[in-house]
Design a protein around this motif. Structure first.
Motif, PDB file in Angstrom:
ATOM      1  N   TYR A  90       0.838  -1.207   0.000  1.00 20.61           N
ATOM      2  CA  TYR A  90       0.000   0.000   0.000  1.00 20.61           C
ATOM      3  C   TYR A  90       0.869   1.252   0.000  1.00 20.61           C
ATOM      4  O   TYR A  90       0.615   2.212  -0.738  1.00 20.61           O
ATOM      5  N   ARG A  91       1.876   1.258   0.843  1.00 20.55           N
ATOM      6  CA  ARG A  91       2.746   2.441   0.970  1.00 20.55           C
ATOM      7  C   ARG A  91       3.643   2.605  -0.254  1.00 20.55           C
ATOM      8  O   ARG A  91       3.722   3.684  -0.843  1.00 20.55           O
ATOM      9  N   ARG A  92       4.348   1.554  -0.604  1.00 19.38           N
ATOM     10  CA  ARG A  92       5.344   1.627  -1.679  1.00 19.38           C
ATOM     11  C   ARG A  92       4.717   1.974  -3.023  1.00 19.38           C
ATOM     12  O   ARG A  92       5.247   2.801  -3.784  1.00 19.38           O
ATOM     13  N   ASP A  93       3.578   1.358  -3.321  1.00 17.98           N
ATOM     14  CA  ASP A  93       2.946   1.528  -4.624  1.00 17.98           C
ATOM     15  C   ASP A  93       1.854   2.592  -4.626  1.00 17.98           C
ATOM     16  O   ASP A  93       1.111   2.696  -5.602  1.00 17.98           O
ATOM     17  N   ARG A  94       1.741   3.354  -3.558  1.00 20.36           N
ATOM     18  CA  ARG A  94       0.770   4.453  -3.445  1.00 20.36           C
ATOM     19  C   ARG A  94      -0.660   3.959  -3.768  1.00 20.36           C
ATOM     20  O   ARG A  94      -1.415   4.602  -4.476  1.00 20.36           O
ATOM     21  N   ILE A  95      -1.001   2.820  -3.205  1.00 18.47           N
ATOM     22  CA  ILE A  95      -2.313   2.231  -3.494  1.00 18.47           C
ATOM     23  C   ILE A  95      -3.431   3.128  -2.961  1.00 18.47           C
ATOM     24  O   ILE A  95      -4.455   3.329  -3.638  1.00 18.47           O
ATOM     25  N   ILE A  96      -3.258   3.672  -1.767  1.00 17.57           N
ATOM     26  CA  ILE A  96      -4.295   4.523  -1.165  1.00 17.57           C
ATOM     27  C   ILE A  96      -4.457   5.803  -1.985  1.00 17.57           C
ATOM     28  O   ILE A  96      -5.577   6.216  -2.315  1.00 17.57           O
ATOM     29  N   GLU A  97      -3.329   6.414  -2.332  1.00 15.76           N
ATOM     30  CA  GLU A  97      -3.384   7.625  -3.154  1.00 15.76           C
ATOM     31  C   GLU A  97      -3.977   7.324  -4.524  1.00 15.76           C
ATOM     32  O   GLU A  97      -4.742   8.121  -5.076  1.00 15.76           O
ATOM     33  N   GLY A  98      -3.612   6.163  -5.067  1.00 11.76           N
ATOM     34  CA  GLY A  98      -4.154   5.782  -6.365  1.00 11.76           C
ATOM     35  C   GLY A  98      -5.660   5.603  -6.327  1.00 11.76           C
ATOM     36  O   GLY A  98      -6.372   5.978  -7.263  1.00 11.76           O
ATOM     37  N   ALA A  99      -6.158   5.029  -5.232  1.00 12.97           N
ATOM     38  CA  ALA A  99      -7.610   4.879  -5.087  1.00 12.97           C
ATOM     39  C   ALA A  99      -8.286   6.245  -5.073  1.00 12.97           C
ATOM     40  O   ALA A  99      -9.336   6.444  -5.700  1.00 12.97           O
ATOM     41  N   ALA A 100      -7.671   7.194  -4.362  1.00 15.52           N
ATOM     42  CA  ALA A 100      -8.235   8.549  -4.316  1.00 15.52           C
ATOM     43  C   ALA A 100      -8.225   9.197  -5.700  1.00 15.52           C
ATOM     44  O   ALA A 100      -9.167   9.909  -6.071  1.00 15.52           O
ATOM     45  N   GLU A 101      -7.168   8.944  -6.474  1.00 19.55           N
ATOM     46  CA  GLU A 101      -7.068   9.533  -7.812  1.00 19.55           C
ATOM     47  C   GLU A 101      -8.078   8.925  -8.781  1.00 19.55           C
ATOM     48  O   GLU A 101      -8.586   9.608  -9.683  1.00 19.55           O
ATOM     49  N   LYS A 102      -8.377   7.630  -8.622  1.00 23.68           N
ATOM     50  CA  LYS A 102      -9.331   6.970  -9.510  1.00 23.68           C
ATOM     51  C   LYS A 102     -10.780   7.197  -9.096  1.00 23.68           C
ATOM     52  O   LYS A 102     -11.704   6.981  -9.891  1.00 23.68           O
ATOM     53  N   ALA A 103     -10.983   7.621  -7.851  1.00 21.33           N
ATOM     54  CA  ALA A 103     -12.344   7.750  -7.321  1.00 21.33           C
ATOM     55  C   ALA A 103     -13.237   8.685  -8.137  1.00 21.33           C
ATOM     56  O   ALA A 103     -14.407   8.346  -8.371  1.00 21.33           O
ATOM     57  N   PRO A 104     -12.771   9.867  -8.576  1.00 23.01           N
ATOM     58  CA  PRO A 104     -13.675  10.731  -9.352  1.00 23.01           C
ATOM     59  C   PRO A 104     -14.210  10.063 -10.613  1.00 23.01           C
ATOM     60  O   PRO A 104     -15.391  10.197 -10.943  1.00 23.01           O
ATOM     61  N   HIS A 105     -13.353   9.340 -11.331  1.00 22.89           N
ATOM     62  CA  HIS A 105     -13.791   8.625 -12.529  1.00 22.89           C
ATOM     63  C   HIS A 105     -14.815   7.548 -12.167  1.00 22.89           C
ATOM     64  O   HIS A 105     -15.865   7.413 -12.817  1.00 22.89           O
ATOM     65  N   PHE A 106     -14.503   6.796 -11.118  1.00 23.05           N
ATOM     66  CA  PHE A 106     -15.418   5.747 -10.648  1.00 23.05           C
ATOM     67  C   PHE A 106     -16.769   6.342 -10.276  1.00 23.05           C
ATOM     68  O   PHE A 106     -17.819   5.823 -10.678  1.00 23.05           O
ATOM     69  N   GLN A 107     -16.765   7.440  -9.534  1.00 24.03           N
ATOM     70  CA  GLN A 107     -18.017   8.043  -9.080  1.00 24.03           C
ATOM     71  C   GLN A 107     -18.795   8.688 -10.229  1.00 24.03           C
ATOM     72  O   GLN A 107     -20.033   8.677 -10.220  1.00 24.03           O
ATOM     73  N   ARG A 108     -18.087   9.211 -11.236  1.00 28.62           N
ATOM     74  CA  ARG A 108     -18.784   9.753 -12.415  1.00 28.62           C
ATOM     75  C   ARG A 108     -19.530   8.656 -13.154  1.00 28.62           C
ATOM     76  O   ARG A 108     -20.688   8.838 -13.557  1.00 28.62           O
ATOM     77  N   ARG A 109     -18.867   7.521 -13.334  1.00 27.62           N
ATOM     78  CA  ARG A 109     -19.523   6.416 -14.030  1.00 27.62           C
ATOM     79  C   ARG A 109     -20.703   5.885 -13.213  1.00 27.62           C
ATOM     80  O   ARG A 109     -21.742   5.523 -13.765  1.00 27.62           O
ATOM     81  N   LEU A 110     -20.530   5.833 -11.902  1.00 26.21           N
ATOM     82  CA  LEU A 110     -21.622   5.389 -11.040  1.00 26.21           C
ATOM     83  C   LEU A 110     -22.800   6.358 -11.108  1.00 26.21           C
ATOM     84  O   LEU A 110     -23.954   5.943 -11.325  1.00 26.21           O
ATOM     85  N   SER A 111     -22.524   7.642 -10.939  1.00 25.91           N
ATOM     86  CA  SER A 111     -23.589   8.649 -10.931  1.00 25.91           C
ATOM     87  C   SER A 111     -24.355   8.671 -12.246  1.00 25.91           C
ATOM     88  O   SER A 111     -25.570   8.923 -12.272  1.00 25.91           O
ATOM     89  N   ALA A 112     -23.667   8.391 -13.344  1.00 27.41           N
ATOM     90  CA  ALA A 112     -24.320   8.407 -14.663  1.00 27.41           C
ATOM     91  C   ALA A 112     -25.422   7.356 -14.763  1.00 27.41           C
ATOM     92  O   ALA A 112     -26.361   7.501 -15.562  1.00 27.41           O
ATOM     93  N   LEU A 113     -25.350   6.328 -13.937  1.00 27.94           N
ATOM     94  CA  LEU A 113     -26.375   5.293 -13.972  1.00 27.94           C
ATOM     95  C   LEU A 113     -27.724   5.797 -13.460  1.00 27.94           C
ATOM     96  O   LEU A 113     -28.750   5.147 -13.683  1.00 27.94           O
ATOM     97  N   GLU A 114     -27.742   6.945 -12.794  1.00 26.18           N
ATOM     98  CA  GLU A 114     -29.023   7.518 -12.362  1.00 26.18           C
ATOM     99  C   GLU A 114     -29.894   7.901 -13.551  1.00 26.18           C
ATOM    100  O   GLU A 114     -31.105   8.091 -13.399  1.00 26.18           O
ATOM    101  N   GLU A 115     -29.282   8.029 -14.718  1.00 30.68           N
ATOM    102  CA  GLU A 115     -30.064   8.320 -15.924  1.00 30.68           C
ATOM    103  C   GLU A 115     -30.844   7.104 -16.408  1.00 30.68           C
ATOM    104  O   GLU A 115     -31.768   7.231 -17.206  1.00 30.68           O
ATOM    105  N   HIS A 116     -30.480   5.931 -15.923  1.00 29.07           N
ATOM    106  CA  HIS A 116     -31.173   4.720 -16.363  1.00 29.07           C
ATOM    107  C   HIS A 116     -32.588   4.705 -15.794  1.00 29.07           C
ATOM    108  O   HIS A 116     -32.803   5.086 -14.639  1.00 29.07           O
ATOM    109  N   PRO A 117     -33.568   4.271 -16.571  1.00 23.73           N
ATOM    110  CA  PRO A 117     -34.966   4.285 -16.109  1.00 23.73           C
ATOM    111  C   PRO A 117     -35.218   3.505 -14.821  1.00 23.73           C
ATOM    112  O   PRO A 117     -36.165   3.810 -14.091  1.00 23.73           O
ATOM    113  N   LEU A 118     -34.385   2.521 -14.524  1.00 25.89           N
ATOM    114  CA  LEU A 118     -34.607   1.700 -13.332  1.00 25.89           C
ATOM    115  C   LEU A 118     -33.945   2.247 -12.070  1.00 25.89           C
ATOM    116  O   LEU A 118     -34.254   1.793 -10.970  1.00 25.89           O
ATOM    117  N   VAL A 119     -33.024   3.200 -12.208  1.00 27.67           N
ATOM    118  CA  VAL A 119     -32.173   3.595 -11.087  1.00 27.67           C
ATOM    119  C   VAL A 119     -32.688   4.863 -10.421  1.00 27.67           C
ATOM    120  O   VAL A 119     -32.771   5.920 -11.048  1.00 27.67           O
TER     121      VAL A 119
END
Length: 460
Positions: free
Chosen positions: A339-368
């Motif tokens: 986790y420390r050496r490979d900046r896994i925690i920081e990497g998760a934080a950096e990827k989170a906006p993309h992940f959350q954008r894709r998740l939030s976009a699903l609210e456009e689906h008629p079922l969500v």
């Protein structure tokens, strides 16, 4: 027709959180190997593991360094225990490391084999502390509806899910449940997240006063609720709750079993949510789930009480054979090193906006109706009517059907109570794999919508 291996499974194993009657017809998905964020069944078919196993395999599958750490410790000292003053290097170093990483003051660390055991220990230590302080009536513990804290007798009593209580004779007396902090479902029309948080805090205070502050010992909460629906609390929730707890000397326990070690883009979820608990429970991603290991942090006040009781009774009468197991501890140390050496925690934080954008976009689906998360965790809720938030009849199993379609598309996600679908991939997931995950989940939702039409389902 079930395969030979599947038939053997059905005739020999009890599967947790499974409809055991229906399972006899469907059989298991038998997985054979894994690599990165992918797992493969016995036919060699790949699945993107969108739940990191059970919210836990943070570094993905077949990490050779973790395998080697286990092998080396197995060869050196495969087992010893911490009873009666014995110890070993991996447990000592791991306790030091957790004290260093924890966002709160920590005096000592007590190890368990699971999150359930950790939260069971929290209950016992809370009772032990108040006995030591001469407050034998201050024993009640407050969880939350839809909170999840485990399945042992005490931890299942903390849990606020109907299926964990029905016909188990739970919860035990002395376990209470405050409201679930789900703005989408619980807020009044037009009520802001901050106003909703203030109302929940007032309701908690009313509960404490109704029960009698002299009887209420602790409050336990996940930073983001996991098995109850992958629910993010409303803005200002913990800031409103914590003064109430302090006012009545109620111990605050953070269940970090899911959120700890990077899930929210911080070492612990308490940091991401601005929480200041007295103690943390942890497990799961501590070893990336390669070995069973959990634990609790012990603050100095609690430790002094534990010493006093040991002096009076002659021992600290709690512990398990595998507490601080040397192989599990060695794997945890290597996991934290990665986790420390490979900046896994920081990497998760950096990827989170993309992940959350894709998740939030699903609210456009008629079922969500709602699609919301934090860090690399998220939940969506399937509804029959987006305007009124009405749901399908629970017996229709709409979310379960969606998850089955996802599996057919080569994606593993999980359905939860209230027609919710949870997503919680390994922290090492790449941006393109995040896209694959949500593309396949979107397809599964489309197939679910078509199935609903075929079945003629309507709102409950």
């Amino acid at each position: 027709m079930l395969s030979n291996l599947a038939t053997r499974d059905v005739e020999t194993l009890i599967h947790p959180y499974t409809n055991l009657a229906a399972f006899r017809q469907t059989g298991p998905l038998v997985l054979e190997r894994g690599h990165g964020v992918w797992v493969y069944d016995t036919d060699g078919r790949p699945y993107l593991e969108g739940m990191a196993g059970l919210w836990c395999t943070a570094l993905g599958y077949s990490n050779e360094e973790l395998v080697e750490a286990a092998r080396e410790q197995m060869a050196r000292l495969p087992f010893t225990h911490l009873f009666s003053g014995r110890s070993h290097d991996p447990a000592i170093e791991l306790a030091e490391t957790i004290k260093e990483l924890a966002p709160i003051p920590v005096s000592k660390v007590f190890f368990t084999s699971s999150g359930s055991e950790a939260n069971d220990t929290q209950v016992k230590l809370t009772w032990y502390l108040n006995n030591a302080l001469g407050r034998p009536q201050k024993k009640k513990i407050i969880g939350r509806h839809k909170g999840y804290h485990g399945v042992t007798v005490a931890s299942a009593s903390l849990t606020g899910l109907t299926a964990n209580h029905a016909d188990w004779d739970l919860p035990l007396p002395g376990f209470l449940h405050a409201a679930c902090p789900h703005h989408y479902r619980g807020a009044e029309p037009g009520e802001s997240e901050e106003a909703y948080s203030a109302r929940l805090a007032a309701e908690l205070e009313e509960m404490i006063l109704r029960e009698g502050p002299e009887t209420v010992a602790a409050f336990i909460a996940e930073p983001v609720m996991g098995a109850g629906g992958a629910i993010v609390p409303p803005k200002g929730y913990f800031a409103a709750i914590e003064p109430v707890l302090a006012r009545y000397d109620v111990r605050f326990i953070a269940d970090e079993v899911i959120c700890g070690f990077g899930r929210l883009g911080t070492w612990f979820g308490s940091e991401a949510m601005g929480m200041k608990p007295h103690s943390l429970s942890f497990a799961k991603a501590l070893t990336s789930a390669y070995m069973p290991l959990g634990g609790v942090t012990v603050d100095e006040t609690l430790y002094q009480a534990m010493q006093d009781q040991s002096r009076k009774i002659g021992t600290f009468g709690h512990g398990t054979t595998y507490s601080g197991h040397p192989v599990a501890s060695a794997v945890a140390l290597k996991t934290i090193e990665i986790y420390r050496r490979d900046r896994i925690i920081e990497g998760a934080a950096e990827k989170a906006p993309h992940f959350q954008r894709r998740l939030s976009a699903l609210e456009e689906h008629p079922l969500v109706g709602e699609a919301k998360g934090l860090g690399l965790i998220g939940g969506l809720e399937i509804v029959a009517d987006k305007a009124t938030k009405r749901q399908y009849d629970p017996k229709a199993g709409v979310a379960a059907r969606c998850v089955a379609f996802a599996q057919e598309e080569g994606l593993i996600v999980r359905f939860l109570t209230g027609d919710r679908v949870a997503v919680c991939p390994p922290l090492v997931i790449r941006p393109d794999e995040i896209d694959t995950l949500f593309d396949r989940l979107g397809t599964a939702l489309d197939r679910t919508q078509a199935w609903i039409r075929e079945q003629g389902l309507t709102a409950a």
